[in-house]
Write a protein that holds these residues in place. Sequence first.
Motif, short mmCIF file in Angstrom:
data_model
loop_
_atom_site.label_atom_id
_atom_site.label_comp_id
_atom_site.label_asym_id
_atom_site.label_seq_id
_atom_site.Cartn_x
_atom_site.Cartn_y
_atom_site.Cartn_z
N SER A 1 0.83 -1.30 -0.06
CA SER A 1 -0.06 0.06 -0.02
C SER A 1 0.81 1.25 0.00
CB SER A 1 -1.01 -0.03 1.21
OG SER A 1 -1.87 -1.15 1.16
N LEU A 2 1.74 1.29 0.83
CA LEU A 2 2.74 2.24 0.84
C LEU A 2 3.74 2.59 -0.38
CD1 LEU A 2 3.92 1.59 4.58
CD2 LEU A 2 2.74 3.72 3.94
N LEU A 3 3.89 1.65 -1.08
CA LEU A 3 4.30 1.56 -2.50
C LEU A 3 3.52 1.88 -3.49
CD1 LEU A 3 6.68 -1.60 -1.74
CD2 LEU A 3 7.42 0.82 -2.20
N GLY A 4 2.32 2.07 -3.38
CA GLY A 4 1.14 2.36 -4.31
C GLY A 4 0.75 1.40 -5.21
N LEU A 5 0.84 0.22 -4.88
CA LEU A 5 0.47 -0.82 -5.75
C LEU A 5 -1.34 -0.60 -5.71
CD1 LEU A 5 0.82 -3.47 -7.24
CD2 LEU A 5 0.61 -4.57 -4.91
N TYR A 6 -1.89 -0.22 -4.87
CA TYR A 6 -3.35 -0.36 -4.82
C TYR A 6 -3.79 1.03 -5.11
CZ TYR A 6 -2.20 -4.53 -2.37
OH TYR A 6 -1.57 -5.79 -2.04
N GLY A 7 -3.05 2.03 -5.68
CA GLY A 7 -3.53 3.29 -5.96
C GLY A 7 -3.13 4.44 -4.76
N GLU A 8 -3.14 5.64 -5.43
CA GLU A 8 -2.84 6.96 -4.69
C GLU A 8 -3.83 6.99 -3.41
OE1 GLU A 8 -0.13 8.34 -4.68
OE2 GLU A 8 -0.74 10.03 -3.27
N ALA A 9 -4.82 6.85 -3.59
CA ALA A 9 -5.96 6.80 -2.38
C ALA A 9 -5.40 5.86 -1.17
CB ALA A 9 -7.29 6.74 -2.67
N VAL A 10 -5.05 4.77 -1.61
CA VAL A 10 -4.75 3.85 -0.58
C VAL A 10 -3.38 4.17 -0.09
CG1 VAL A 10 -3.92 1.31 -0.11
CG2 VAL A 10 -6.25 1.81 -1.31
N ARG A 11 -2.58 4.50 -0.84
CA ARG A 11 -1.14 4.94 -0.23
C ARG A 11 -1.22 6.00 0.52
NH1 ARG A 11 3.33 8.17 -1.10
NH2 ARG A 11 2.17 9.68 -2.22
N THR A 12 -2.10 7.15 0.31
CA THR A 12 -2.38 8.11 1.18
C THR A 12 -2.89 7.81 2.60
OG1 THR A 12 -2.53 9.64 -0.66
CG2 THR A 12 -3.44 10.63 1.33
N GLU A 13 -3.78 6.75 2.44
CA GLU A 13 -4.53 6.51 3.66
C GLU A 13 -3.69 5.74 4.50
OE1 GLU A 13 -6.96 7.52 5.15
OE2 GLU A 13 -7.74 5.91 6.39
N ALA A 14 -2.84 4.89 3.84
CA ALA A 14 -1.61 4.19 4.63
C ALA A 14 -1.06 5.14 5.40
CB ALA A 14 -0.99 3.13 4.05
N LEU A 15 -0.29 6.34 4.83
CA LEU A 15 0.58 7.09 5.37
C LEU A 15 0.03 7.92 6.52
CD1 LEU A 15 2.25 8.72 2.23
CD2 LEU A 15 3.38 7.40 4.14
N ARG A 16 -1.50 8.33 6.45
CA ARG A 16 -2.18 9.09 7.45
C ARG A 16 -2.33 7.88 8.58
NH1 ARG A 16 -7.09 9.53 9.81
NH2 ARG A 16 -8.01 7.89 8.51
N LEU A 17 -2.91 6.83 8.47
CA LEU A 17 -3.06 5.89 9.40
C LEU A 17 -1.74 5.56 10.22
CD1 LEU A 17 -5.54 3.36 7.87
CD2 LEU A 17 -6.19 5.07 9.76
N LEU A 18 -0.51 5.40 9.68
CA LEU A 18 0.77 5.20 10.12
C LEU A 18 1.09 6.42 10.98
CD1 LEU A 18 2.80 3.08 9.62
CD2 LEU A 18 3.80 4.44 8.02
#
Length: 251
Positions: A172-189
């Motif tokens: 998710s952090l590497l963007g495999l599932y798209g930008e929205a998921v990557r951004t959400e992963a960074l926020r939750l982290l």
Amino acid sequence: MRSLSYVEIHFHLLPGIDDGPACIEDSLALATAAVSDGTGTVVATPHVRAEYVADPTEVPVLVGELVDRLGRERIRLDVLPGGELAHEIVERLTAPQLEAIAQGPPERRWLLLEAPFEGLDAGFMAAADELRTRGFAVVVAHPERALRTRETTIALEHELIAGSVLQLNAWSLLGLYGEAVRTEALRLLRVAPRAVIASDAHDSARMPALRPALEALRAAGESDPGRFVGPGPRTLLEQGLAAGQAAAVRT
Ligand SMILES: [Fe+2]
């Protein structure tokens, strides 16, 4: 446990029982890739749901067989039994079945509970509450991949108040599932205390990726991302989680 290496708490490593590696050769390839990625310990977490592993008591036996094979192949990876638990199956599992795939020391055992892609809801919260009532704390698997509905937000807040840990996917952090998921992963982290990262590796299409995820986090300005893949998950295995807060948050 190998103390200076990474720890993966969500990883499909057992051959031929879910949508992870199809055969033992694929399992060995994944294990070798994990070692190359810097990992020393993997919790093998096959899907625990009706169509895959319906009886989790078979997981420790299968992990024992894999550990033997890894030893013969001289692949230096510790493997522990776990499971990615579907919330719908929780009420049907016995205490020994849950215990077979739990990690952590006595009185602080926890289970990996899968965040449904269609979003978290009251059923998910009820299952998590039931686990706590039965003495198990909860680690929520890849919540960043769940559809972001109002119910999802409420359920995640409920879990954080109850003391659950969030496990975010490296991919998710590497963007495999798209930008929205990557951004959400960074926020939750950044908002979830004690969040950890795992590869949720399956096969050659989704290999171990902790090291590239750490590089991506450093590029995003995170000063000490190593804690999400080393001390964080190692503490979960060695010290566990408290499960005693379900009654306080149930309304
Ligand atoms: Fe998974």
